[in-house]
Design a protein around this motif. Structure first.
Motif, PDB file in Angstrom:
ATOM      1  N   LEU A 137     -44.798  27.459   4.135  1.00 16.36           N
ATOM      2  CA  LEU A 137     -45.955  28.302   3.839  1.00 16.36           C
ATOM      3  C   LEU A 137     -46.516  28.930   5.103  1.00 16.36           C
ATOM      4  CD1 LEU A 137     -47.519  29.118   1.289  1.00 16.36           C
ATOM      5  CD2 LEU A 137     -49.187  27.361   1.859  1.00 16.36           C
ATOM      6  N   ALA A 138     -46.550  28.182   6.205  1.00 14.26           N
ATOM      7  CA  ALA A 138     -47.051  28.719   7.470  1.00 14.26           C
ATOM      8  C   ALA A 138     -46.125  29.818   7.990  1.00 14.26           C
ATOM      9  CB  ALA A 138     -47.187  27.598   8.496  1.00 14.26           C
ATOM     10  N   GLU A 139     -44.819  29.620   7.852  1.00  9.69           N
ATOM     11  CA  GLU A 139     -43.879  30.662   8.282  1.00  9.69           C
ATOM     12  C   GLU A 139     -44.086  31.925   7.465  1.00  9.69           C
ATOM     13  OE1 GLU A 139     -39.114  31.708   8.297  1.00  9.69           O
ATOM     14  OE2 GLU A 139     -39.712  29.607   8.441  1.00  9.69           O
ATOM     15  N   HIS A 140     -44.264  31.756   6.147  1.00  8.84           N
ATOM     16  CA  HIS A 140     -44.500  32.916   5.289  1.00  8.84           C
ATOM     17  C   HIS A 140     -45.757  33.660   5.730  1.00  8.84           C
ATOM     18  CE1 HIS A 140     -45.792  35.171   1.718  1.00  8.84           C
ATOM     19  NE2 HIS A 140     -44.510  35.246   1.436  1.00  8.84           N
ATOM     20  N   ALA A 141     -46.805  32.913   6.069  1.00  6.55           N
ATOM     21  CA  ALA A 141     -48.062  33.533   6.506  1.00  6.55           C
ATOM     22  C   ALA A 141     -47.854  34.336   7.783  1.00  6.55           C
ATOM     23  CB  ALA A 141     -49.128  32.465   6.719  1.00  6.55           C
ATOM     24  N   GLN A 142     -47.125  33.779   8.742  1.00  7.08           N
ATOM     25  CA  GLN A 142     -46.876  34.469   9.997  1.00  7.08           C
ATOM     26  C   GLN A 142     -46.006  35.707   9.784  1.00  7.08           C
ATOM     27  OE1 GLN A 142     -48.137  33.871  13.102  1.00  7.08           O
ATOM     28  NE2 GLN A 142     -49.470  32.395  12.066  1.00  7.08           N
ATOM     29  N   SER A 143     -45.026  35.588   8.910  1.00  3.74           N
ATOM     30  CA  SER A 143     -44.179  36.733   8.585  1.00  3.74           C
ATOM     31  C   SER A 143     -45.012  37.826   7.927  1.00  3.74           C
ATOM     32  CB  SER A 143     -43.045  36.289   7.647  1.00  3.74           C
ATOM     33  OG  SER A 143     -42.240  37.387   7.262  1.00  3.74           O
ATOM     34  N   GLU A 144     -45.898  37.428   7.025  1.00  6.52           N
ATOM     35  CA  GLU A 144     -46.769  38.377   6.330  1.00  6.52           C
ATOM     36  C   GLU A 144     -47.636  39.154   7.312  1.00  6.52           C
ATOM     37  OE1 GLU A 144     -48.448  40.324   3.048  1.00  6.52           O
ATOM     38  OE2 GLU A 144     -46.822  38.867   3.020  1.00  6.52           O
ATOM     39  N   GLN A 145     -48.201  38.468   8.286  1.00  5.98           N
ATOM     40  CA  GLN A 145     -49.050  39.131   9.279  1.00  5.98           C
ATOM     41  C   GLN A 145     -48.265  40.187  10.052  1.00  5.98           C
ATOM     42  OE1 GLN A 145     -50.758  36.087  11.751  1.00  5.98           O
ATOM     43  NE2 GLN A 145     -52.051  35.273  10.123  1.00  5.98           N
ATOM     44  N   ARG A 146     -47.052  39.878  10.412  1.00  8.61           N
ATOM     45  CA  ARG A 146     -46.232  40.823  11.171  1.00  8.61           C
ATOM     46  C   ARG A 146     -45.819  42.016  10.310  1.00  8.61           C
ATOM     47  NH1 ARG A 146     -46.176  36.034  13.342  1.00  8.61           N
ATOM     48  NH2 ARG A 146     -45.688  35.724  15.556  1.00  8.61           N
ATOM     49  N   PHE A 172     -38.072  43.280   4.811  1.00  7.00           N
ATOM     50  CA  PHE A 172     -39.075  43.273   3.745  1.00  7.00           C
ATOM     51  C   PHE A 172     -38.531  42.605   2.482  1.00  7.00           C
ATOM     52  CE2 PHE A 172     -41.298  46.176   6.454  1.00  7.00           C
ATOM     53  CZ  PHE A 172     -42.635  46.092   6.078  1.00  7.00           C
ATOM     54  N   ASP A 173     -37.267  42.872   2.160  1.00 11.52           N
ATOM     55  CA  ASP A 173     -36.663  42.258   0.967  1.00 11.52           C
ATOM     56  C   ASP A 173     -36.563  40.740   1.133  1.00 11.52           C
ATOM     57  OD1 ASP A 173     -36.420  44.737  -0.165  1.00 11.52           O
ATOM     58  OD2 ASP A 173     -34.265  44.948   0.210  1.00 11.52           O
ATOM     59  N   ALA A 174     -36.178  40.297   2.320  1.00  8.59           N
ATOM     60  CA  ALA A 174     -36.042  38.858   2.566  1.00  8.59           C
ATOM     61  C   ALA A 174     -37.396  38.164   2.478  1.00  8.59           C
ATOM     62  CB  ALA A 174     -35.414  38.617   3.943  1.00  8.59           C
ATOM     63  N   HIS A 175     -38.439  38.816   3.009  1.00  6.40           N
ATOM     64  CA  HIS A 175     -39.785  38.242   2.943  1.00  6.40           C
ATOM     65  C   HIS A 175     -40.246  38.143   1.490  1.00  6.40           C
ATOM     66  CE1 HIS A 175     -43.929  37.394   4.222  1.00  6.40           C
ATOM     67  NE2 HIS A 175     -44.284  38.235   3.265  1.00  6.40           N
ATOM     68  N   ALA A 176     -39.993  39.185   0.703  1.00  4.94           N
ATOM     69  CA  ALA A 176     -40.396  39.167  -0.703  1.00  4.94           C
ATOM     70  C   ALA A 176     -39.680  38.048  -1.458  1.00  4.94           C
ATOM     71  CB  ALA A 176     -40.096  40.522  -1.342  1.00  4.94           C
ATOM     72  N   ALA A 177     -38.391  37.884  -1.205  1.00  2.00           N
ATOM     73  CA  ALA A 177     -37.628  36.823  -1.876  1.00  2.00           C
ATOM     74  C   ALA A 177     -38.135  35.446  -1.478  1.00  2.00           C
ATOM     75  CB  ALA A 177     -36.140  36.964  -1.529  1.00  2.00           C
ATOM     76  N   TYR A 178     -38.544  35.309  -0.227  1.00  2.00           N
ATOM     77  CA  TYR A 178     -39.075  34.028   0.259  1.00  2.00           C
ATOM     78  C   TYR A 178     -40.377  33.688  -0.461  1.00  2.00           C
ATOM     79  CZ  TYR A 178     -39.978  30.453   3.875  1.00  2.00           C
ATOM     80  OH  TYR A 178     -40.195  29.284   4.560  1.00  2.00           O
ATOM     81  N   GLY A 179     -41.242  34.691  -0.625  1.00  2.47           N
ATOM     82  CA  GLY A 179     -42.494  34.468  -1.334  1.00  2.47           C
ATOM     83  C   GLY A 179     -42.279  34.050  -2.777  1.00  2.47           C
TER      84      GLY A 179
END
Length: 247
Positions: A137-146, A172-179
């Motif tokens: 969850l913390a990694e997702h948050a940091q990725s989201e900020q960037r 962007f696609d990888a981040h969306a899939a992670y979420g």
């Protein structure tokens, strides 16, 4: 928080620095998202917490254990089955962006593209790639900020030009899939037996909100408490940021 009154100093600090409504109203959580949020919050308890924070942190740990037990009893996995795969995919995407920006350093220091790439490296990777080693969850948050920084530059961003649009699109696609895999951007479990998991999930959600209320009160006690409280509340802020992004 809106219904009660705290001291003038506390109220001023809370309203100018932290928005209480952001932390005491949670998006609807799936079981996986609730578990991940609680697991992300507990390690961030301030090193010198107030008595109220100590109590709510303990209650949060108890509620987390109860939901974990309920999940285990009914054969539900903790993390989503594809969570690890999407984590690796997102890691690779960010590492590729970092590597392609870094290649511009072969050019002379006064080269415009090199200067632009170095500026982007500083903005997106000021601490290197260490955020990829954080809890899910913390990694997702940091990725989201960037990604919000990239979004602010628009579709013809310098990042597109320097690393190539397909690489940015994959990021962007990888981040969306992670979420999705974490249950943040949409539920990942559709067959939860509500009578069995709904109640422990509700109790966990209430424990998270109670903990957030105590952290907000703690932030208002002293200016020195503001940053520890903000860090402790960051997983909740990240959850809202992701929800807004996908509205």
């Amino acid at each position: 928080m809106r219904g009660g009154r705290v001291g003038p100093l506390a109220e001023d600090a809370m309203t100018t620095a932290l928005d209480p409504s952001l932390y005491v109203r949670l998006p609807r959580l799936s079981v996986e998202a609730g578990l991940d949020l609680a697991r992300a919050l507990l390690p961030l308890v301030p090193s010198r917490p107030s008595p109220g924070i100590e109590l709510t942190a303990k209650a949060l740990a108890v509620a987390l254990a109860a939901l974990e037990a309920a999940v285990g009893a009914h054969g539900k996995p903790g993390p989503h089955p594809t969570g690890r795969d999407t984590d690796v995919r997102l890691d690779h995407a960010w590492r590729s962006i970092h590597a392609r920006l870094s290649t511009w350093t072969i050019f002379p220091p006064d080269d415009p593209n090199r200067r632009c790439a170095e500026a982007l490296l500083e903005r997106l990777f000021s601490t290197g790639l260490d955020f990829l080693e954080l809890h899910y969850l913390a990694e997702h948050a940091q990725s989201e900020q960037r990604l919000r920084l990239i979004d602010a530059e628009g579709p013809t961003s310098e990042l597109d030009r320097l690393v190539g649009h397909p690489f940015v699109e994959e990021l962007f696609d990888a981040h969306a899939a992670y979420g999705v895999a974490l249950g943040i951007t949409e539920p990942t479990v559709t067959s939860e037996p509500k009578a069995l998991l709904g109640e422990p999930l509700r109790m966990l959600t209430e424990a998270i909100v109670a903990h957030a209320v105590q952290l907000l009160a703690f932030a208002g006690l002293s200016p020195d408490h503001l940053e520890p409280a903000r860090r402790a509340l960051e997983p909740i802020a990240a959850l809202h940021a992701t929800a807004r992004r996908h509205e």
